[in-house]
Design an enzyme around this catalytic site. Structure first.
Site, PDB file in Angstrom:
ATOM      1  N   ASP A   1       0.869  -1.176   0.000  1.00  9.10           N
ATOM      2  CA  ASP A   1       0.000   0.000   0.000  1.00  9.10           C
ATOM      3  C   ASP A   1       0.903   1.222   0.000  1.00  9.10           C
ATOM      4  O   ASP A   1       2.114   1.119   0.216  1.00  9.10           O
ATOM      5  CB  ASP A   1      -0.897   0.006   1.249  1.00  9.10           C
ATOM      6  N   SER A   2       0.298   2.378  -0.183  1.00  8.17           N
ATOM      7  CA  SER A   2       1.083   3.616  -0.144  1.00  8.17           C
ATOM      8  C   SER A   2       1.542   3.953   1.278  1.00  8.17           C
ATOM      9  O   SER A   2       2.457   4.752   1.444  1.00  8.17           O
ATOM     10  CB  SER A   2       0.229   4.767  -0.680  1.00  8.17           C
TER      11      SER A   2
ATOM     12  N   CYS B   1      -4.335  -1.406  -1.806  1.00  9.48           N
ATOM     13  CA  CYS B   1      -4.432   0.036  -2.031  1.00  9.48           C
ATOM     14  C   CYS B   1      -5.553   0.267  -3.038  1.00  9.48           C
ATOM     15  O   CYS B   1      -5.477  -0.201  -4.182  1.00  9.48           O
ATOM     16  CB  CYS B   1      -3.107   0.566  -2.588  1.00  9.48           C
TER      17      CYS B   1
ATOM     18  N   GLU C   1      -2.869   8.852   8.631  1.00 12.81           N
ATOM     19  CA  GLU C   1      -1.397   8.799   8.717  1.00 12.81           C
ATOM     20  C   GLU C   1      -0.898   9.573   9.938  1.00 12.81           C
ATOM     21  O   GLU C   1       0.166   9.287  10.466  1.00 12.81           O
ATOM     22  CB  GLU C   1      -0.750   9.354   7.433  1.00 12.81           C
TER      23      GLU C   1
ATOM     24  N   CYS D   1     -10.888   2.985   0.132  1.00 12.37           N
ATOM     25  CA  CYS D   1      -9.468   3.236   0.376  1.00 12.37           C
ATOM     26  C   CYS D   1      -9.128   2.440   1.634  1.00 12.37           C
ATOM     27  O   CYS D   1      -9.878   2.484   2.616  1.00 12.37           O
ATOM     28  CB  CYS D   1      -9.260   4.728   0.596  1.00 12.37           C
TER      29      CYS D   1
ATOM     30  N   HIS E   1      -7.073   2.893   3.875  1.00 13.35           N
ATOM     31  CA  HIS E   1      -6.829   3.677   5.094  1.00 13.35           C
ATOM     32  C   HIS E   1      -8.120   3.870   5.902  1.00 13.35           C
ATOM     33  O   HIS E   1      -8.075   4.057   7.107  1.00 13.35           O
ATOM     34  CB  HIS E   1      -6.308   5.075   4.736  1.00 13.35           C
TER      35      HIS E   1
END
Ligand code: DGL
Length: 271
Positions: free
Chosen positions: A10-11, A73, A154, A188, A190
């Site tokens: 993933d990013s 992702c 994040e 997403c 996240h």
């Protein structure tokens, strides 16, 4: 059976939602995870840049001779859906999040109104909507890009009563709520980290579908049916790589996986 590891990327920390579910479903599997924390977010980048990053992430995981690669992702999965990312790859088993997630959402909805939230690139691609209509043309899809959700995650603004996260979520989800969706795809990986916040805004009756968890369930089904699931008795090793500071990533790992036991974390370069 195969004792080789499952590769996941993933990013950033989003794909840990996949790792968490993988370790719950298949505790005996070795997992190698790459979070490209130096270049997150991907969702605001151009298609060509995302493609270059994704190819480098895949090449990094291939070095470990993994048996499967999971693109945990939503942005890479949707923006690059029709690009041949694995054309010259040594790994023959791979998946993005779109089809596993969409299949789960279509099976869940009762009122045939599904919401999709994701990064700007994911929503622009229209990929989730197209995939839903391929499965069931009678479902209405409502989409919304939520660009500020990734930085919230994040940076650890994920508590369900966090005032900043709640304010942003209300702003993004107001229309979706008004449309009366009964199922909301967290497109997403996240976003499941914000599940509490999203649920308080949408209400308990709206089912949230985690793309990270759904791709993990897909991996379990695939490895079992192909006879490639690990057979070892002991727990598998979890090795996490990040492309930026190991310290920052470690803090997030503990928050998002709930522990750091038996987990090795290292910084790396994917170039
Ligand atoms: N977890 C990524 C996704 O699923 C985050 C996107 C980003 O890096 O912008 O889309």
């Amino acid at each position: 059976m195969s004792e080789l590891a499952i590769g996941v990327f993933d990013s950033g920390v989003g794909g840990l939602t996949c790792v968490k579910e993988l370790t719950r479903l298949m505790p005996h599997e070795d997992i190698i995870y790459l979070g490209d924390t130096a270049r997150v977010p991907y969702g605001t980048k151009s298609v060509d840049t995302i493609a270059r990053y994704a190819r480098e992430d895949i090449a990094f995981l291939e070095r470990f001779n993994v048996k499967m690669i999971l693109i945990a992702c939503g942005t890479v999965s949707s923006v690059l859906m029709s690009r041949p990312l694995f054309e010259n790859s040594s790994v023959s088993s791979y998946s993005g999040v779109i089809y596993p997630t969409v299949s789960a959402a279509c099976a869940e909805t009762l009122n045939k109104r599904i919401g999709v939230i994701g990064t700007p690139a994911t929503i622009r691609s229209g990929c989730y909507g197209k995939a839903i209509r391929e499965i069931r043309s009678d479902i209405k899809v409502f989409s919304k890009a939520c660009p500020m959700f990734v930085p919230l995650v994040e940076n650890g603004y994920t508590a369900k009563d966090d005032p900043v996260a709640l304010m942003i979520a209300r702003e993004y989800l107001e229309d979706m709520k008004r449309e009366g969706v009964d199922t909301l795809i967290l497109g997403c990986t996240h976003y499941p980290h914000l599940e509490g916040v999203i649920s308080s805004v949408m209400g308990d009756n709206v089912r949230l579908i985690s793309s990270g968890a759904e791709i993990a369930k897909y991996a379990e089904r695939t490895l079992i049916s192909s006879g490639e699931a690990a057979q070892r008795k002991e727990h598998g090793r979890i090795t996490l790589y990040c492309t930026d500071s190991e310290e920052l990533f470690s803090e997030n790992v503990e928050t998002f996986l709930g522990h750091k036991d038996n987990i090795t974390i290292s910084a790396c370069s994917v170039k």
